[in-house]
Each structure stands twice: as structure tokens, then as C-alpha cells.
Design a protein around this motif. Structure first.
Motif, PDB file in Angstrom:
ATOM      1  N   ASN A 261       0.835  -1.211   0.000  1.00  0.00           N
ATOM      2  CA  ASN A 261       0.000   0.000   0.000  1.00  0.00           C
ATOM      3  C   ASN A 261       0.867   1.257   0.000  1.00  0.00           C
ATOM      4  N   LEU A 264       2.356   1.920  -3.383  1.00  0.00           N
ATOM      5  CA  LEU A 264       1.340   2.458  -4.292  1.00  0.00           C
ATOM      6  C   LEU A 264       1.016   3.909  -3.956  1.00  0.00           C
ATOM      7  N   ALA A 265       0.840   4.210  -2.671  1.00  0.00           N
ATOM      8  CA  ALA A 265       0.435   5.564  -2.274  1.00  0.00           C
ATOM      9  C   ALA A 265       1.463   6.598  -2.704  1.00  0.00           C
ATOM     10  N   GLY A 267       4.227   6.080  -4.823  1.00  0.00           N
ATOM     11  CA  GLY A 267       5.015   5.777  -6.016  1.00  0.00           C
ATOM     12  C   GLY A 267       6.436   5.367  -5.662  1.00  0.00           C
TER      13      GLY A 267
ATOM     14  N   PHE B 155      -4.516  10.122  -6.904  1.00  0.00           N
ATOM     15  CA  PHE B 155      -3.888  10.215  -5.587  1.00  0.00           C
ATOM     16  C   PHE B 155      -2.559  10.955  -5.699  1.00  0.00           C
ATOM     17  N   THR B 157       0.289  13.614  -3.190  1.00  0.00           N
ATOM     18  CA  THR B 157       0.628  14.346  -1.969  1.00  0.00           C
ATOM     19  C   THR B 157       1.441  15.566  -2.361  1.00  0.00           C
ATOM     20  N   LEU B 169       4.121  14.565  -5.015  1.00  0.00           N
ATOM     21  CA  LEU B 169       4.466  13.147  -4.923  1.00  0.00           C
ATOM     22  C   LEU B 169       3.291  12.371  -5.499  1.00  0.00           C
ATOM     23  N   ARG B 170       3.490  11.815  -6.691  1.00  0.00           N
ATOM     24  CA  ARG B 170       2.399  11.110  -7.363  1.00  0.00           C
ATOM     25  C   ARG B 170       2.467   9.626  -7.044  1.00  0.00           C
ATOM     26  N   GLY B 171       1.318   9.022  -6.839  1.00  0.00           N
ATOM     27  CA  GLY B 171       1.302   7.593  -6.595  1.00  0.00           C
ATOM     28  C   GLY B 171       0.088   6.948  -7.229  1.00  0.00           C
ATOM     29  N   GLU B 172      -0.066   5.685  -6.942  1.00  0.00           N
ATOM     30  CA  GLU B 172      -1.211   4.912  -7.415  1.00  0.00           C
ATOM     31  C   GLU B 172      -2.049   4.512  -6.210  1.00  0.00           C
ATOM     32  N   GLY B 173      -2.260   5.496  -5.323  1.00  0.00           N
ATOM     33  CA  GLY B 173      -2.878   5.224  -4.029  1.00  0.00           C
ATOM     34  C   GLY B 173      -4.281   4.662  -4.095  1.00  0.00           C
ATOM     35  N   HIS B 175      -5.131   2.270  -5.738  1.00  0.00           N
ATOM     36  CA  HIS B 175      -4.996   0.815  -5.871  1.00  0.00           C
ATOM     37  C   HIS B 175      -4.547   0.146  -4.581  1.00  0.00           C
ATOM     38  N   GLN B 176      -4.481   0.903  -3.479  1.00  0.00           N
ATOM     39  CA  GLN B 176      -4.201   0.278  -2.193  1.00  0.00           C
ATOM     40  C   GLN B 176      -5.346  -0.666  -1.826  1.00  0.00           C
ATOM     41  N   ALA B 177      -5.039  -1.635  -0.975  1.00  0.00           N
ATOM     42  CA  ALA B 177      -6.052  -2.609  -0.559  1.00  0.00           C
ATOM     43  C   ALA B 177      -7.209  -1.910   0.140  1.00  0.00           C
ATOM     44  N   PHE B 178      -8.417  -2.350  -0.177  1.00  0.00           N
ATOM     45  CA  PHE B 178      -9.627  -1.826   0.448  1.00  0.00           C
ATOM     46  C   PHE B 178      -9.700  -2.262   1.907  1.00  0.00           C
ATOM     47  N   ASN B 261      -6.416   7.598   5.916  1.00  0.00           N
ATOM     48  CA  ASN B 261      -5.201   6.787   5.795  1.00  0.00           C
ATOM     49  C   ASN B 261      -4.066   7.602   5.173  1.00  0.00           C
TER      50      ASN B 261
END
Lengths: 326, 326
Positions: A261, A264-265, A267, B155, B157, B169-173, B175-178, B261
Motif C-alpha cells: 500500500n 502504491l500511495a 510511487g 492520488f 501528496t 508526490l504522485r502515486g497509485e494510491g 490501488h491500495q487494498a480496500f 489513511n
């Protein structure tokens, strides 16, 4: 013989039990990689105050540093801290500077200092304080996650800046909401939600939540709860005890889900550095295919996770290195 | 009459449907706050190529900019991109610079551009492109989360740097687990896990996962699944339909859990800026006490969350502002 006033910085690392000191050639003048010298360690209880301990260390070296950086386990406000697990020690940067005739004494969080040590230890290089959990490729210029459970769950993101320095983004990531990843974990979670209105990553994976997780797992397996230490539970798990095995797996899976997580958050294709006493104790479970799949299997983003390396930090000197490099 | 070669930068924002252009006095020379002028908008389909659209815009102004920054919805590699939802348009920064006689043309991700607009819009100030969802105090110098579900879940920051600039700060947040937060959500989650091995925040809250969530909620309520559009489901929810209401609440709760989160992970006491079409559509659910409690109630860290403000971004010009300030 008078002491040499030199371009050294004195660094310290104070936990709940031990205090460690060393010196480092000031990296602001000499550049990296940072190296520490004259490592010194003592139980906190041997000294009435932090400055007594610092005094004892400085008496052992022929160097009179003009600058100091100390990493401490506690909330630092205005360069002052009361240690979380050794509250008789209050430490104030300004007072220490006056007392020891230094120009500057900086206090910083011990987990932030440990995170800052990673670039100094060097990724992709085994045997220098990092052990590879899962091989990969640390993408240059990308963030790195440093995190993991001990008593609590520490969490930091290392961000490379344009001028080739590093910034530590500190958070309370261990307190993010827990995410179950199997039907069994979802059932355990439902019971945990009945006992506490909020269930975090930390409350499932770290030391603070161990008793409640163990009790709940016994209940879900329809057995009478027993009180066990984490070490005993790990031993029983190895011997085939189903409840204890399920507890170890759930803790390890939770850690690995949290690491993925975090990648992903933020990168963080620079990789993950696993930290914390629970991480080390559960390393066999954390390195197991089941736990690794929690990290790597991310639906459409699984390809994003490929090659992200995972290391375990093993160097006890890391917070000192990080303090020197800060 | 020849055009004035001036200290303007041309900015653009290209989504799947519309392209927007404007100019801004170059903030690298004039300082902030950034303002855009000569706003221009057109459906993508009116033009065969991106450069045709740019040509049409430039024909409307008496300015000949020497620099451009374009925000585009797609994966940018080597300053080149094929638009995710309008794949007939390929855009290459170097080619555009040559064609239009500019010194520099930079391409950047549209979500990153939107995130970068937040400091330009100014926090704590209603009516300038931000609407307050929950009042609080944006802690100066601390990170800000910009995130939310649309078709997917964006997502980012925003991190303030020492020299008073901002880093995204770019991410794929998404796609974090639900993480489910109630027994009902845990039951829905168990069924979702049977259908897909991985269930992310995005797959529960964003457009891409809507059909599967709705179907699963019907099943958990013991009803025959119906196919409904998100808009119809929202209308039915307002009229008291229990399944549709549960779907809206689960989506909103998931968004708010994700925001909290993110604040915890990155110490983002600067606040949260909610983005995305689903966020806007579900704003009544997201502003409800139940969803807000998912954000604020964090066990021992609840006091950490107090005063963290939550805003909704409403400005359609945000990506243009962010591109200008980038």
C-alpha cells in the motif's frame, strides 16, 4: 593534553533501554558516504541524565565536536523531548549546546534518523546493514518506504530531492485502517471491530495488539483463549499449532499488505526497507510466498509492483548514521 | 500586426472529452499567486490533432508565448504521451516546440497538475475554487493530500519544500487494498474477494468498480441484482432504497477512510482536497457524519486527526493553474 576541536559531529541514538554514541566526520563538509567512528553503548539506567551519559562518552575520545545530532524515541517539540520509554530523561538541544560548548545540538525522531540512514547504507548491496527479502531493482530517483512493526509500527518515506539530498516524510502510517485479505482475516476483523471501534495495521501486526489478536484468533477457531508471549506463539506455530500459525501469518500478511500500500500511495519504486523487532522475529513468515503475494498481487497494478525490491534493515548503527547524515 | 513575444507561458489541460487552453504570466519570473487569462475550451473531436487545437487557440490571442506546459490524462514518458481516452491524439513536447517556435514544451500528468494548483487557489479561502467539506486548520509547512474517485481514483501528496516551492508526490494510491469498516462492509468484501483476488479502494469507490459493487450489495441483501447507472442508484438511494443507500454509503465511507489513511501515512496535517467526479456526485454522503467518522475516528490517533481540514475542489481551471505553477 587538550582535545582537538575538529570537523566532527557527535551523534547519538537513545531508545527506551540503551543509549549509543559515536562521531562522524561532518558530512556537510566531507560528503558521503557517511561513516561513524568510536561507537559507544551503555544501558540508560547507568546514568541519571542524558548529559551524564554524553559526558561519559566524550571522556573516551580525543575529539571536541562543535555540533551534535541526537536521535530519540519520543515526540520532539522545540528541540526538546521527554523519552517515551525512559521518562526520567529530558533532553533539550539548547541546554546541551550551552553545557558542552557546542554551536548546535539538533534532536530528531529515532525512526526518521533510521530512515535517513538507508541511502548511506546503500541499496542493492547486501552485507552492509541490509538483507534482501525479495530481489528487485531500486528505481533511481524514486521514493523509498522505511517501515515496520515493533512495539508500535514506524512509517517513513524517503524522498530524493533535486539537489541529490534526501527528505524524510514522517507519518503515522501504522495507524492506517487494517485491510483483511482473506475470508478468515475478514472474520477475525469483524470480531476485532466488536472489541474496538477502530482496528489499525498497528493493532493487528505490532506488539501493542498481540494479546487481542491472539485471543480473537482462539475465538474464531472455537478454542478457549490462552495467554502466550509472542515468542511462545511463534515457537508453537513452528511446531504446527494452527491458531498460532494463523496469528503469525495474519501479522506477516498485514505487514506485507501495508508495505505494498505504501509503495502504491507514494510511487515508491525505490523499494521497501523493512524495520522493527516484529518484522525481524517474523522474517520467515514475511519472506513466505503467501505474504509476498500480499505485496505483489495488486490486480491491474501488479505490473507496477514487479521489480520493487524489499530489504530488511539489520544494522544497529543505522540511527547513528542517519543522524550524521541528517 | 505581429504578435507580442512576451513573458507568458501557454498552458493546456487535455482530458478524454475536452481540451482547455489559457495563458499565464510566467510565474518563474513574476511570482505567485498564478493567474490564468484567455481561457479557451473545445471538444477534442473538433480537431484532428492536438497541435491543430493549439493552433486554433493561439490564433485567438495577441501573444506569442515561448514556453508551454500541458497537463494530459495519460502516462507520460520522455515528454511524450498518447491520451488514455482519446488515443488518436499523440502529443510530443519536442515536436510541438519545433512546430510552434517555442523554447520549451513540458508535458505532465493532469492529476499532478491539479494537485499543484491547490497552493495557487489558496487553502482556508472559500469561493476560489475550493468548497469546505469539514472545517479545520491547515498546518503550515505540512503535506496536503489531493485525491478522490472518478472513473479511477487519483492520488497525490503535495509537499512543501524548504525554498517555499511545492513538490507533487504522485502515486497509485487508489490501488491500495480496500479496508472495510463495518460488519456489513466486511461481508460485502468477502463476496468481492470471491469474484476478484484483489479488491482495491478504487474497485469499491470509483466508476470502474460500480457495477460489481452494486451486484454484490444486491446479493448480500438477498435480492436479485439489477443493473443501474450510478446516477439512478443515487436517486433511488435518496428515495429510501436500502441496497442503493448501502452502496452510496459504502463508496463514501471508503473514500473517507482512504483520505484519513493518506493523512496518517504522510503526516498530511495540511489537509485533504477531495477531487474526482464520484466525490462530487456523492458529496452529501461524503459530508455525512458517518463518513466523517471514518476519517476522524482513528483510535489512539484520533487526536492527531482533529482540525485536519477537508475541502472539495470545484475549479474547472485547476489543472491550467497547476500547469502554470509547475
Amino acid at each position: 593534553m587538550g582535545k582537538v576541536v575538529s570537523e566532527y559531529v557527535v551523534v547519538g541514538d537513545v531508545g527506551g533501554t540503551n543509549v549509543r554514541f559515536a562521531v562522524s566526520k561532518d558530512p556537510r563538509r566531507y560528503g558521503g558516504p557517511t561513516k561513524i567512528e568510536h561507537f559507544w553503548k551503555s544501558p540508560n539506567v547507568k546514568y541519571e541524565t542524558f548529559s551524564d551519559a554524553l559526558d561519559a562518552f566524550l571522556a573516551t575520545i580525543d575529539i571536541k565536536p562543535k555540533r551534535a545530532v541526537f536521535a530519540l524515541a519520543g515526540p520532539i517539540r522545540n528541540n526538546t523531548v521527554t523519552l517515551t520509554n525512559h521518562s526520567s530523561w529530558q533532553v533539550c538541544g539548547e541546554e546541551l549546546a550551552k553545557q558542552f560548548g557546542m554551536d548546535q545540538v539538533d534532536l530528531l525522531n529515532d525512526f526518521a534518523a533510521m530512515a535517513r540512514s538507508i541511502p548511506e547504507l546503500g541499496l542493492n548491496s547486501d552485507g552492509q546493514g541490509l538483507k534482501t527479502i525479495c530481489e528487485g531493482i531500486s528505481a533511481p530517483g524514486r521514493p523509498i518506504i522505511v517501515a515496520g512493526p515493533g512495539t508500535g509500527f514506524g512509517f517513513a518515506t524517503l524522498i530524493p530531492n533535486e539537489n541529490k539530498t534526501w527528505q524524510v516524510l514522517r507519518g503515522e502510517g501504522g495507524h492506517q485502517a487494517f485491510s483483511p485479505t482473506t475470508a478468515l482475516e475478514a472474520d477475525v476483523y469483524k470480531r476485532l471491530l466488536e472489541k474496538a471501534s477502530y482496528v489499525s495495521i498497528e493493532s493487528v501486526s505490532a506488539g501493542v495488539g498481540f494479546n487481542q489478536l491472539l485471543e480473537t484468533m482462539f475465538e474464531v477457531f472455537g478454542q478457549t483463549p490462552e495467554k502466550l508471549s509472542p515468542a511462545t506463539a511463534h515457537e508453537r506455530a513452528k511446531l504446527g499449532d494452527k491458531v498460532c500459525d494463523a496469528v503469525c501469518r495474519m501479522r506477516a500478511n498485514t505487514v506485507m499488505t501495508a508495505y505494498g500500500n505504501a509503495v502504491l500511495a507514494n510511487g515508491a519504486k525505490g523499494g521497501v526497507v523493512a524495520a522493527g523487532g516484529v518484522t525481524t522475529a517474523l522474517i520467515d513468515y514475511i519472506s513466505a510466498p503467501e505474504a509476498l503475494s500480499r505485496f505483489f498481487d495488486r490486480g491491474p497494478m501488479s505490473s507496477y509492483m514487479t521489480d520493487v525490491p524489499i530489504y530488511l534493515i539489520t544494522s544497529a548503527e543505522a540511527p547513528l548514521l542517519g543522524a550524521a547524515a541528517y
